[in-house]
Write an enzyme that holds these catalytic residues in place. Structure first.
Site, PDB file in Angstrom:
ATOM      1  N   TYR A   1      -0.950  -0.530  10.468  1.00 42.29           N
ATOM      2  CA  TYR A   1      -1.244  -0.834   8.909  1.00 42.29           C
ATOM      3  C   TYR A   1      -0.568  -0.475   7.553  1.00 42.29           C
ATOM      4  CZ  TYR A   1      -3.508  -1.876   4.592  1.00 42.29           C
ATOM      5  OH  TYR A   1      -3.806  -2.796   2.715  1.00 42.29           O
TER       6      TYR A   1
ATOM      7  N   LYS B   1       2.323  -3.859   6.617  1.00 44.44           N
ATOM      8  CA  LYS B   1       2.214  -4.005   4.695  1.00 44.44           C
ATOM      9  C   LYS B   1       4.421  -4.526   4.725  1.00 44.44           C
ATOM     10  CE  LYS B   1      -1.748  -4.939   2.492  1.00 44.44           C
ATOM     11  NZ  LYS B   1      -2.011  -6.165   2.284  1.00 44.44           N
TER      12      LYS B   1
ATOM     13  N   SER C   1       0.702  -1.363   0.136  1.00 47.72           N
ATOM     14  CA  SER C   1       0.209   0.076  -0.033  1.00 47.72           C
ATOM     15  C   SER C   1       0.302   1.182  -0.188  1.00 47.72           C
ATOM     16  CB  SER C   1      -1.123  -0.191   0.840  1.00 47.72           C
ATOM     17  OG  SER C   1      -1.859   0.932   1.632  1.00 47.72           O
ATOM     18  N   SER C   2       0.828   2.246  -0.967  1.00 44.81           N
ATOM     19  CA  SER C   2       1.424   3.348  -0.814  1.00 44.81           C
ATOM     20  C   SER C   2       1.721   4.022   0.873  1.00 44.81           C
ATOM     21  CB  SER C   2       0.558   4.527  -1.381  1.00 44.81           C
ATOM     22  OG  SER C   2      -1.072   4.897  -0.883  1.00 44.81           O
ATOM     23  N   CYS C   3       0.889   4.329   2.366  1.00 54.00           N
ATOM     24  CA  CYS C   3       0.520   4.235   2.723  1.00 54.00           C
ATOM     25  C   CYS C   3       2.385   4.059   3.439  1.00 54.00           C
ATOM     26  CB  CYS C   3      -0.381   3.553   4.020  1.00 54.00           C
ATOM     27  SG  CYS C   3      -0.467   2.132   4.493  1.00 54.00           S
TER      28      CYS C   3
ATOM     29  N   HIS D   1     -12.787   4.002   2.544  1.00 53.34           N
ATOM     30  CA  HIS D   1     -11.767   5.136   2.202  1.00 53.34           C
ATOM     31  C   HIS D   1     -12.445   6.081   1.567  1.00 53.34           C
ATOM     32  CE1 HIS D   1      -9.511   1.197   1.956  1.00 53.34           C
ATOM     33  NE2 HIS D   1      -8.688   2.425   2.258  1.00 53.34           N
TER      34      HIS D   1
END
Length: 318
Positions: A142, A146, A113-115, A185
């Site tokens: 999270y 990831k 995920s881009s987070c 989201h």
């Protein structure tokens, strides 16, 4: 390691998380590949249960795995359910990756995920910026889970020669999204909020945050197409960002969604709600060099997503 190009035709392909937004899109796209698609509902195999996952893999022996299963949610869900987001995502990654290795899986794709990128990393976000700075606090659990999954795929590749690859999708939207009023989201939340405001005749809609953060959005069926392309053609330890290479402020984006939904009232912002990371634009130059670009425009994608929302809410009411 499996060779490239990696042929999906005739292979037993497991889509973990097939009922989620990403998994459903992968199922739609894989239907064109001539694969034997393997799925299992959570009621039958909980991917957090190591023994159950091992037994299922031993029985089914998938040749390719798309690890799209995850506990996901919007900024409030991430910040509220911190323990579950860390534990559940660590367990899913650990169990599926180890079972794939132990049962001779030829290729696996892990979804990050881009987070995972630092909160204040230089923009656009390059794949090599992971672990170079502090994470956004609201979704740190999270993100850590990831990052662990990415590193796990990388470790199995380096130690065992497993052809395990990782991709980094940007913010996604489309059919199968979660429209929960608190935990969704931003795209799903705005579609629902503007639709309900239109039906009720509300004079104004409040959007969480200041509206200033910039976000990149990718239609989920474009993501699925990119993933099939990479599964066939890519074999390397480096991550691959998947996005459009374009972003928009939340305020601008809210106006786009309102126009497509048909809401004509006022839009205001609630700065007491968290903004999250100021900007999350992915550097997609690696993906472009690998021969893939998104084809669905933001306006077209939101129209498709709104149609899907209307269809899904109608079905749920019947």
């Amino acid at each position: 390691m499996a060779s490239t190009p990696f042929e999906l035709k005739g292979k037993r392909v497991f889509v973990a998380g097939h009922r989620g937004m990403v998994g459903s899109a992968l199922m739609r796209r894989l239907a064109r590949e001539g694969s034997e698609l393997l799925t299992v509902p959570r009621s039958e195999v909980d991917l957090r249960n190591q023994a159950a996952v091992n037994a299922w893999f031993a029985a089914k022996r998938p040749q390719a795995v798309f690890l799209a299963a995850a506990k996901v949610g919007g900024i409030v869900a991430n910040n509220t359910l911190r323990a579950e987001f860390l534990h559940d995502n660590l367990a899913i990654s650990t169990n599926v990756i180890q079972a794939a290795h132990a049962n001779g899986c030829e290729k696996l794709m892990f979804f990050g995920s881009s987070c995972i990128y630092p909160r204040l990393a230089p923009q656009p976000l390059r794949e090599d910026s992971m672990l170079t700075g502090a994470l956004e606090q609201t979704n740190e659990p999270y993100a850590i889970a990831k990052i662990a999954g990415v590193k796990m795929a990388e470790a199995y590749r380096s130690q065992y020669g497993s052809d395990f690859i990782s991709v980094m999708p940007t913010n996604l939207y489309g059919p199968g999204d979660n429209y929960h009023p608190e935990y969704s989201h931003v795209v799903a939340a705005l579609i629902r909020r503007f639709h309900e405001a239109k039906l009720s005749g509300a004079s104004s809609v409040v959007v969480w945050g200041t509206g200033m953060p910039r976000r990149e959005f990718l239609y989920v069926d474009d993501l699925a197409d990119a993933c099939i392309h990479l599964m066939k053609t890519y074999s390397s330890p480096e991550l691959v960002n998947i996005g459009t290479g374009e972003d928009i402020t939340i305020a601008e984006f809210a106006r786009v969604v309102a126009a497509i939904v048909g809401y004509r009232g006022e839009i205001s912002f609630d700065p007491t709600r968290p903004d999250g990371t100021p900007r999350k634009l992915l550097d997609i130059s690696r993906l472009a060099r690998l021969g893939w670009r998104a084809t669905t425009s933001l306006d077209d994608g939101i129209r498709l997503a709104y149609q899907a929302y209307l269809s899904e809410t109608k079905q749920a009411a019947e």
